[in-house]
Enzyme design. Sequence first.
Site, mmCIF file in Angstrom:
data_model
loop_
_atom_site.group_PDB
_atom_site.id
_atom_site.type_symbol
_atom_site.label_atom_id
_atom_site.label_comp_id
_atom_site.label_asym_id
_atom_site.label_seq_id
_atom_site.Cartn_x
_atom_site.Cartn_y
_atom_site.Cartn_z
ATOM 1 C CB CYS A 8 -0.929 -0.004 1.212
ATOM 2 S SG CYS A 8 -2.303 1.136 1.003
ATOM 3 C CG ASP A 23 -4.437 -0.580 10.317
ATOM 4 O OD1 ASP A 23 -3.296 -0.934 10.680
ATOM 5 O OD2 ASP A 23 -4.658 0.451 9.634
HETATM 6 O O1 LIG Z 1 -0.809 4.700 4.624
HETATM 7 C C1 LIG Z 1 -1.432 5.680 5.041
HETATM 8 O O2 LIG Z 1 -0.869 6.762 5.219
HETATM 9 C C2 LIG Z 1 -2.894 5.553 5.348
HETATM 10 C C3 LIG Z 1 -3.616 6.700 5.596
HETATM 11 C C4 LIG Z 1 -4.973 6.631 5.871
HETATM 12 C C5 LIG Z 1 -5.601 5.409 5.911
HETATM 13 C C6 LIG Z 1 -4.887 4.253 5.689
HETATM 14 C C7 LIG Z 1 -3.545 4.295 5.406
HETATM 15 N N1 LIG Z 1 -2.798 3.148 5.162
HETATM 16 C C8 LIG Z 1 -3.179 1.852 5.617
HETATM 17 O O3 LIG Z 1 -2.675 1.632 6.906
HETATM 18 C C9 LIG Z 1 -2.462 0.252 7.118
HETATM 19 C C10 LIG Z 1 -1.132 -0.098 7.749
HETATM 20 O O4 LIG Z 1 -0.125 0.757 7.491
HETATM 21 P P1 LIG Z 1 1.356 0.526 8.113
HETATM 22 O O5 LIG Z 1 1.924 -0.691 7.420
HETATM 23 O O6 LIG Z 1 1.223 0.331 9.584
HETATM 24 O O7 LIG Z 1 2.066 1.778 7.741
HETATM 25 C C11 LIG Z 1 -2.644 -0.405 5.768
HETATM 26 O O8 LIG Z 1 -3.918 -1.002 5.762
HETATM 27 C C12 LIG Z 1 -2.617 0.723 4.785
HETATM 28 O O9 LIG Z 1 -3.462 0.433 3.693
#
Ligand SMILES: O=C(O)c1ccccc1N[C@@H]1O[C@H](COP(=O)(O)O)[C@@H](O)[C@H]1O
Length: 203
Positions: free
Chosen positions: A6, A128
Site C-alpha cells: 500500500c 489494523d
Molecule cells: O498509509 C497511510 O498513510 C494511510 C492513511 C490513511 C488510511 C490508511 C492508510 N494506510 C493503511 O494503513 C495500514 C497499515 O499501514 P502501516 O503498514 O502500519 O504503515 C494499511 O492497511 C494501509 O493500507
Amino acid sequence: MFVKICGLREPLTVDAAVQSGADAVGFVFAPGSPRTVDAATVRQLVQSVPDGIQTVGVFRRQPIEEVLATAHLAGVNTVQLHGGEPLDDFDRLRAEGFGTIRALSIDEYAHEARTAPEGLLAHRLLIDAPIPGAGEPFNPAALDAHPPQGDWLLAGGLTPENVAELIAAVSPAGVDVSSGVESTRGQKDVSLIRAFLAAARGV
Ligand SMILES: O=C(O)c1ccccc1N[C@@H]1O[C@H](COP(=O)(O)O)[C@@H](O)[C@H]1O
C-alpha cells in the site's frame, strides 16, 4: 497468502510490487498522509497493473460521493475504507462495481465483535492498528477473545522481519503493509518490497 503493498505513488515501486508477486497494490486518497496521491496519477499507474491484481483506493473519513467520484476517476477496482463508515457505504460501492475492504482498528474490531458480530462477515475485513499508516503494530493477543473469521487481512506495523511471525500467530488470509516497505516515511523501497513478499510467502 494474499499480500497487498500500500501507499504506492510511482511506476518503479508499482512495478516492483507486481513483479514480486503482490496480489494487490494500494493508493492512498486519504488527506494528510505522506502517501496521498491524486486520482489522475493513479489512473496512469493502474494502466501497467495486470488483470487479476487488485488496485485499491484507500480512503478515510471522506464522504461516500467523494469516494465514488475519486475511485471512478482513478480507475481502481477495489475501495478500502478506514473511517468506521456505515455498512450502507460498502453496499453502494459494490453496486457501482467495486470490490471492498472494510478496515477497522483493533479497538473498533474488538468492540464490534462484542456488540454486533454479525456485521463483521458482511465485507472483507482488514484489522489494523489504532492509527492507520503509522507503522505501529498492535498486540496480536488482542484478537484472542474474538478470533476473526473468514478471509480477513492483517495490517499495522508489518515489516519483512516480523510478518512471518505475526502470520503464524494469528493466521490471517492476507497481509497489508505500507510503512514497513519504506526507507524513509512515505518513500517506498524496492528491496524492502521484495523482502516483504518473500517473508510473507515463506520463501
Ligand atoms: O498509509 C497511510 O498513510 C494511510 C492513511 C490513511 C488510511 C490508511 C492508510 N494506510 C493503511 O494503513 C495500514 C497499515 O499501514 P502501516 O503498514 O502500519 O504503515 C494499511 O492497511 C494501509 O493500507
